[in-house]
Design a protein around this motif. Structure first.
Motif, PDB file in Angstrom:
ATOM      1  N   PHE A   1      -7.305  36.536   6.402  1.00 52.99           N
ATOM      2  CA  PHE A   1      -6.210  37.293   6.980  1.00 52.99           C
ATOM      3  C   PHE A   1      -4.976  37.125   6.103  1.00 52.99           C
ATOM      4  O   PHE A   1      -4.562  36.017   5.801  1.00 52.99           O
ATOM      5  N   ARG A   2      -4.371  38.235   5.719  1.00 48.73           N
ATOM      6  CA  ARG A   2      -3.324  38.204   4.701  1.00 48.73           C
ATOM      7  C   ARG A   2      -1.921  38.024   5.263  1.00 48.73           C
ATOM      8  O   ARG A   2      -0.998  37.692   4.536  1.00 48.73           O
ATOM      9  N   ASN A   3      -1.752  38.252   6.561  1.00 45.43           N
ATOM     10  CA  ASN A   3      -0.419  38.136   7.146  1.00 45.43           C
ATOM     11  C   ASN A   3       0.084  36.700   7.058  1.00 45.43           C
ATOM     12  O   ASN A   3      -0.672  35.745   7.295  1.00 45.43           O
ATOM     13  N   GLU A   4       1.350  36.519   6.731  1.00 43.29           N
ATOM     14  CA  GLU A   4       1.904  35.177   6.583  1.00 43.29           C
ATOM     15  C   GLU A   4       1.915  34.401   7.887  1.00 43.29           C
ATOM     16  O   GLU A   4       2.012  33.169   7.892  1.00 43.29           O
ATOM     17  N   ARG A   5       1.804  35.105   9.022  1.00 40.86           N
ATOM     18  CA  ARG A   5       1.762  34.437  10.326  1.00 40.86           C
ATOM     19  C   ARG A   5       0.330  34.174  10.786  1.00 40.86           C
ATOM     20  O   ARG A   5       0.111  33.637  11.878  1.00 40.86           O
ATOM     21  N   ALA A   6      -0.645  34.520   9.965  1.00 36.17           N
ATOM     22  CA  ALA A   6      -2.033  34.256  10.335  1.00 36.17           C
ATOM     23  C   ALA A   6      -2.255  32.749  10.447  1.00 36.17           C
ATOM     24  O   ALA A   6      -1.673  31.958   9.707  1.00 36.17           O
ATOM     25  N   MET A   7      -3.094  32.354  11.390  1.00 33.23           N
ATOM     26  CA  MET A   7      -3.311  30.937  11.661  1.00 33.23           C
ATOM     27  C   MET A   7      -4.423  30.355  10.803  1.00 33.23           C
ATOM     28  O   MET A   7      -5.374  31.055  10.438  1.00 33.23           O
ATOM     29  N   ASN A   8      -4.307  29.062  10.516  1.00 36.76           N
ATOM     30  CA  ASN A   8      -5.429  28.337   9.956  1.00 36.76           C
ATOM     31  C   ASN A   8      -6.163  27.643  11.110  1.00 36.76           C
ATOM     32  O   ASN A   8      -5.787  27.786  12.276  1.00 36.76           O
ATOM     33  N   LEU A   9      -7.191  26.891  10.798  1.00 37.26           N
ATOM     34  CA  LEU A   9      -8.021  26.289  11.842  1.00 37.26           C
ATOM     35  C   LEU A   9      -7.234  25.303  12.698  1.00 37.26           C
ATOM     36  O   LEU A   9      -7.391  25.259  13.926  1.00 37.26           O
ATOM     37  N   GLU A  10      -6.378  24.510  12.077  1.00 38.63           N
ATOM     38  CA  GLU A  10      -5.582  23.532  12.824  1.00 38.63           C
ATOM     39  C   GLU A  10      -4.618  24.230  13.785  1.00 38.63           C
ATOM     40  O   GLU A  10      -4.498  23.836  14.953  1.00 38.63           O
ATOM     41  N   MET A  11      -3.955  25.252  13.300  1.00 36.74           N
ATOM     42  CA  MET A  11      -3.014  25.979  14.143  1.00 36.74           C
ATOM     43  C   MET A  11      -3.743  26.683  15.290  1.00 36.74           C
ATOM     44  O   MET A  11      -3.244  26.715  16.428  1.00 36.74           O
ATOM     45  N   LEU A  12      -4.920  27.210  15.008  1.00 35.97           N
ATOM     46  CA  LEU A  12      -5.718  27.858  16.047  1.00 35.97           C
ATOM     47  C   LEU A  12      -6.061  26.878  17.159  1.00 35.97           C
ATOM     48  O   LEU A  12      -6.000  27.218  18.347  1.00 35.97           O
ATOM     49  N   ASP A  13      -6.390  25.645  16.795  1.00 35.54           N
ATOM     50  CA  ASP A  13      -6.720  24.629  17.792  1.00 35.54           C
ATOM     51  C   ASP A  13      -5.527  24.360  18.707  1.00 35.54           C
ATOM     52  O   ASP A  13      -5.665  24.344  19.939  1.00 35.54           O
ATOM     53  N   GLY A  14      -4.350  24.163  18.125  1.00 33.12           N
ATOM     54  CA  GLY A  14      -3.162  23.938  18.941  1.00 33.12           C
ATOM     55  C   GLY A  14      -2.830  25.131  19.810  1.00 33.12           C
ATOM     56  O   GLY A  14      -2.433  24.987  20.983  1.00 33.12           O
ATOM     57  N   PHE A  15      -2.992  26.327  19.266  1.00 35.78           N
ATOM     58  CA  PHE A  15      -2.735  27.572  19.982  1.00 35.78           C
ATOM     59  C   PHE A  15      -3.641  27.680  21.203  1.00 35.78           C
ATOM     60  O   PHE A  15      -3.180  27.964  22.326  1.00 35.78           O
ATOM     61  N   PHE A  16      -4.923  27.405  21.010  1.00 36.52           N
ATOM     62  CA  PHE A  16      -5.872  27.491  22.114  1.00 36.52           C
ATOM     63  C   PHE A  16      -5.584  26.443  23.185  1.00 36.52           C
ATOM     64  O   PHE A  16      -5.717  26.712  24.384  1.00 36.52           O
TER      65      PHE A  16
END
Length: 236
Positions: free
Chosen positions: A23-38
């Motif tokens: 995902f090219r958007n600068e706000r796209a999440m990485n795996l760590e950020m996805l975990d916190g988000f969920f």
């Protein structure tokens, strides 16, 4: 159904991470950020629909072919993400939670991305989270998350520490996150139960209504067709 509760392997997590990197958007999440988000979405006092939060993962609108080579790869990705969601629910319920953190080249896990992902999840229901933030007795559960999220804030006045964090202090904050997440999950448990009960009552009331067609407007109010919104994938 059993497959959706099966624990993910390292290869599964590598697969999720690989797709997220496309995902090219600068706000796209990485795996760590996805975990916190969920974790924030699962703890949330009010359910957040996939039509609201999926676009947050890749940072905005996404063409169907932008990150996936074909529909099969897309389905595999969403299946893996759903299994990770379910694993988080189980760990929070059991009170044995550990955040999924990525290490830098030196083997250090900083935790900033995780905390920022959690904050992005809170933002989707900001007013609902204000109850905990204003609770003098229980609001402290958010302190380690806020501290890591704002460690490198562009505004120096927003940073919790004026000096770089020591390894010991960082470890304490990360341990605080691990303890805080189940506490926050329990704090909003009654809110989620009430929301689930009201949702069941609405479903029962509407049971006689015509079935939603795949090309009909999505009832969540997103403005998209049902097949492109809540009918496309559900991670709950």
């Amino acid at each position: 159904m059993a497959a959706m509760t099966q624990a993910l392997t390292d290869a599964d997590y590598d697969r999720i991470a690989s797709v997220l990197e496309r995902f090219r958007n600068e706000r796209a999440m990485n795996l760590e950020m996805l975990d916190g988000f969920f974790v924030a979405l699962i703890c949330s006092p009010d359910m957040v629909r996939p039509s609201e939060y999926l676009s947050e993962i890749w940072g905005g609108n996404m063409a169907d072919n932008e990150a996936f080579s074909d529909q099969a790869e897309a389905q595999k990705f969403f299946d893996l993400v759903m299994r990770h969601w379910n694993a988080i629910v189980q760990s929070l319920t059991e009170g044995q939670f550990l955040p999924l953190l990525l290490e830098d080249d030196g083997g250090v896990a900083h935790g900033n991305d995780w905390a920022q992902g959690f904050m992005r999840g809170m933002e989707l229901r900001h007013d609902d989270w204000s109850e905990l933030m204003n609770d003098e007795q229980h609001g402290g559960a958010l302190i380690p998350i806020l501290a890591l999220a704002n460690e490198h804030h562009p505004d120096p006045e927003m940073r919790p520490y004026k000096e770089p964090l020591s390894a010991e202090r960082r470890e304490q904050l990360i341990m605080g996150v691990a303890a805080s997440a189940p506490a926050i999950y329990r704090y909003f448990a009654s809110h989620r139960r009430m929301g689930a009960r009201l949702a069941r009552e609405r479903t029962t009331h509407r049971r006689s209504a015509p079935k939603i067609g795949r090309n009909d407007p999505c009832p969540c109010g997103s403005g998209q067709k049902f097949k492109k919104c809540c009918g496309k994938v559900t991670l709950h």
